[in-house]
Write a protein that holds these residues in place. Structure first.
Motif, mmCIF file in Angstrom:
data_model
loop_
_atom_site.group_PDB
_atom_site.id
_atom_site.type_symbol
_atom_site.label_atom_id
_atom_site.label_comp_id
_atom_site.label_asym_id
_atom_site.label_seq_id
_atom_site.Cartn_x
_atom_site.Cartn_y
_atom_site.Cartn_z
ATOM 1 N N MET A 124 0.843 -1.193 0.000
ATOM 2 C CA MET A 124 0.000 0.000 0.000
ATOM 3 C C MET A 124 0.880 1.245 0.000
ATOM 4 N N TYR A 134 -4.980 9.880 2.131
ATOM 5 C CA TYR A 134 -5.283 9.085 0.945
ATOM 6 C C TYR A 134 -4.385 7.861 0.961
ATOM 7 N N SER A 135 -4.941 6.738 0.554
ATOM 8 C CA SER A 135 -4.133 5.525 0.413
ATOM 9 C C SER A 135 -4.604 4.769 -0.810
ATOM 10 N N ARG A 136 -3.668 3.990 -1.374
ATOM 11 C CA ARG A 136 -3.982 3.212 -2.566
ATOM 12 C C ARG A 136 -3.035 2.022 -2.624
ATOM 13 N N PRO A 137 -3.363 1.038 -3.466
ATOM 14 C CA PRO A 137 -2.436 -0.089 -3.638
ATOM 15 C C PRO A 137 -1.138 0.391 -4.299
#
Length: 143
Positions: A107, A119-122
């Protein structure tokens, strides 16, 4: 009954003649027919008033346009604030955030200046490559 009385007397003396010979004087309302000259004067007065009204309406429109211009940004700001209150949040645009790659979790997290995860994302394939600096994140504790 006569249609007119005292036409043979001068106009400035006619009212005196009528009051002297009348049985009584009373105030009443009636319809007065305009002479062609009076009608022409009324038309001139109407034209002058219409021009004045038009000038004032134009001035009013210009003033209203100025007020609308002054109100527009305030109404837009008001709408934005109402939207924020309704949503309970706001969108922050173009603020610098710290990016942290968490290889173990696969992540990526972005943190604002207060240290809040915003904000977080793969993790993306090009971010999977570890380097020396990414292995040694500063956590605020000494190692």
């Amino acid at each position: 009954m006569l249609q007119q009385i005292g036409l043979d007397i001068k106009e400035e003396d006619r009212w005196q003649f009528l009051t002297d010979n009348a049985d009584d004087i009373e105030k009443i309302g009636y319809t007065h027919r305009f002479t062609p000259e009076e009608l022409s004067q009324k038309r001139e007065a109407l034209a002058e008033i219409s021009i004045s009204i038009n000038d004032i309406e134009t001035e009013k429109k210009e003033a209203m346009d100025l007020f609308k211009e002054r109100l527009k940004p305030l109404n837009e700001e008001k709408q934005e604030i109402l939207d924020c209150i309704k949503k309970g949040s706001e969108f922050v645009k173009d603020e610098e955030c710290a990016k942290f790659i968490f290889h173990e979790e696969k992540m990526v997290g972005f943190y604002n200046k207060l240290g809040e995860l915003v904000y977080s994302r793969p993790i993306m394939p090009q971010e999977m490559q570890k380097n020396f600096f990414s292995l040694n994140h500063k956590t605020g504790t000494e190692s």
